[in-house]
Design a protein around this motif. Structure first.
Motif, mmCIF file in Angstrom:
data_model
loop_
_atom_site.group_PDB
_atom_site.id
_atom_site.type_symbol
_atom_site.label_atom_id
_atom_site.label_comp_id
_atom_site.label_asym_id
_atom_site.label_seq_id
_atom_site.Cartn_x
_atom_site.Cartn_y
_atom_site.Cartn_z
ATOM 1 N N SER A 87 9.585 22.052 -8.801
ATOM 2 C CA SER A 87 9.291 23.060 -9.824
ATOM 3 C C SER A 87 8.546 22.404 -10.971
ATOM 4 N N SER A 88 8.456 23.088 -12.091
ATOM 5 C CA SER A 88 7.764 22.551 -13.266
ATOM 6 C C SER A 88 8.710 21.740 -14.157
ATOM 7 N N TYR A 89 9.842 21.320 -13.623
ATOM 8 C CA TYR A 89 10.829 20.587 -14.405
ATOM 9 C C TYR A 89 10.277 19.227 -14.850
ATOM 10 N N THR A 90 10.523 18.873 -16.097
ATOM 11 C CA THR A 90 10.140 17.571 -16.632
ATOM 12 C C THR A 90 11.359 16.666 -16.675
ATOM 13 N N LEU A 91 11.245 15.502 -16.081
ATOM 14 C CA LEU A 91 12.372 14.583 -15.963
ATOM 15 C C LEU A 91 12.854 14.107 -17.328
ATOM 16 N N ARG A 92 14.170 14.011 -17.461
ATOM 17 C CA ARG A 92 14.809 13.597 -18.714
ATOM 18 C C ARG A 92 15.571 12.296 -18.505
ATOM 19 N N ASP A 93 15.866 11.644 -19.612
ATOM 20 C CA ASP A 93 16.612 10.397 -19.568
ATOM 21 C C ASP A 93 17.982 10.619 -18.924
ATOM 22 N N GLY A 94 18.298 9.825 -17.917
ATOM 23 C CA GLY A 94 19.584 9.922 -17.247
ATOM 24 C C GLY A 94 19.627 10.847 -16.054
ATOM 25 N N ASP A 95 18.524 11.512 -15.727
ATOM 26 C CA ASP A 95 18.511 12.396 -14.565
ATOM 27 C C ASP A 95 18.753 11.606 -13.284
ATOM 28 N N LEU A 96 19.462 12.222 -12.344
ATOM 29 C CA LEU A 96 19.657 11.659 -11.007
ATOM 30 C C LEU A 96 18.692 12.383 -10.071
ATOM 31 N N LEU A 97 17.727 11.654 -9.547
ATOM 32 C CA LEU A 97 16.604 12.227 -8.814
ATOM 33 C C LEU A 97 16.631 11.789 -7.361
ATOM 34 N N CYS A 98 16.419 12.731 -6.447
ATOM 35 C CA CYS A 98 16.266 12.417 -5.026
ATOM 36 C C CYS A 98 14.917 12.925 -4.539
ATOM 37 N N LEU A 99 14.208 12.059 -3.810
ATOM 38 C CA LEU A 99 12.928 12.403 -3.201
ATOM 39 C C LEU A 99 13.076 12.305 -1.685
ATOM 40 N N ASP A 100 12.656 13.353 -0.982
ATOM 41 C CA ASP A 100 12.801 13.436 0.470
ATOM 42 C C ASP A 100 11.432 13.782 1.053
ATOM 43 N N LEU A 101 10.989 13.003 2.040
ATOM 44 C CA LEU A 101 9.639 13.153 2.584
ATOM 45 C C LEU A 101 9.653 12.958 4.092
ATOM 46 N N ALA A 102 8.944 13.820 4.808
ATOM 47 C CA ALA A 102 8.778 13.675 6.255
ATOM 48 C C ALA A 102 7.325 13.976 6.604
ATOM 49 N N VAL A 103 6.703 13.089 7.371
ATOM 50 C CA VAL A 103 5.319 13.301 7.791
ATOM 51 C C VAL A 103 5.173 12.934 9.261
ATOM 52 N N ALA A 104 4.085 13.438 9.844
ATOM 53 C CA ALA A 104 3.699 13.062 11.200
ATOM 54 C C ALA A 104 2.323 12.408 11.147
ATOM 55 N N ILE A 105 2.170 11.320 11.884
ATOM 56 C CA ILE A 105 0.880 10.669 12.066
ATOM 57 C C ILE A 105 0.641 10.560 13.563
ATOM 58 N N ASP A 106 -0.473 11.123 13.998
ATOM 59 C CA ASP A 106 -0.807 11.129 15.429
ATOM 60 C C ASP A 106 0.321 11.721 16.271
#
Length: 258
Positions: A87-106
């Motif tokens: 979303s348009s959320y702006t990260l703040r001091d102390g935030d707990l952030l998770c990033l999840d990514l899946a891609v296909a190559i060939d």
């Protein structure tokens, strides 16, 4: 049905996995106080496009989501434990952030997630993040040919129990290969010696995630983001692996580690 991959196919998945790790490395460096999470999404799109890779999230329409997913990255912050929309959320001091990514190559998929603390860490957040990382390592260590799927799940659950975190079994790890979600489902809690026998050539995404004080989740109004039912923070760690004669092989490591 579980498709066993050949050594050559596993090597192709390692190429996808190394790219996923590279993207997550860059995004982790970019994430900081004052950064809008849409910037992370846009950076991931740029890297995927430049590599000629294909997002596994874009246009994904599972039963637990609201319509096709129109992003390449899941960004979950604080009490958002899984599938967070960028979303348009702006990260703040102390935030707990998770990033999840899946891609296909060939045509071969890799999937990974990592959690981090933005800015000033809190002790209880560090403990939660540590628990998911230890659980991931334990689950991977148990993913050996001849063991059972329940051995992997039990290893993850034992770490959660050690840290006194409840475990949700609705969402967990999964098979992957030619597509992002294949059989089998890999719960984050189980009974040793039970379930499918693990065989060389199986490829799995192992992904422990815990919320601090609940195993219940609720669906956000955006139709995708899953939040802890009591508002407690969550963390999530994930690697794609292959089961080989030499033991579990982590596919989602940076190329320089391979």
């Amino acid at each position: 049905m579980v498709e066993l991959k050949t050594p050559a196919e596993i090597e192709r998945m390692r190429v996808s996995g190394a790219f996923v790790a590279t993207v997550l490395d860059e995004l982790s460096d970019l994430a900081g106080v004052g950064v809008n999470v849409r910037e992370l999404e846009q950076h991931a799109r740029t890297m995927i496009r430049a590599r000629g890779a294909e997002s596994c999230f874009w246009d994904y329409s599972p039963s637990f989501g609201s319509g096709p997913f129109r992003n390449v990255l899941c960004v979950s912050v604080n009490d958002a434990v899984l599938h967070g929309l960028p979303s348009s959320y702006t990260l703040r001091d102390g935030d707990l952030l998770c990033l999840d990514l899946a891609v296909a190559i060939d045509g071969w998929v890799a999937d990974s997630a990592r959690s981090m603390i933005v800015g000033t860490p809190r002790g209880d957040d560090q403990r939660l993040l540590e628990a998911t990382e230890h659980a991931l390592a334990a689950g991977i260590a148990a993913a050996r040919a001849g063991n059972r799927l329940g051995d992997v799940s039990a290893a993850i659950g034992a770490v959660a129990n050690k840290y006194s975190y409840p475990v949700n079994t609705d969402f967990g790890g999964h098979g992957l290969g030619r597509t992002m979600h294949e059989e089998p489902h890999v719960p984050n809690k189980g009974i040793p010696g039970r379930g499918m026998k693990l065989r060389c050539g199986m490829t799995l995404a192992i992904e422990p995630w815990f919320a601090k004080t609940t195993d219940r989740i609720i669906l956000d109004d955006d139709g995708w983001t899953l939040r802890s039912a009591d508002g407690s923070r969550g963390a999530h760690s994930e690697h794609s692996i292959a089961i080989t004669e030499a033991g579990p092989l982590i596919l989602t490591l940076p190329a320089q580690v391979l």
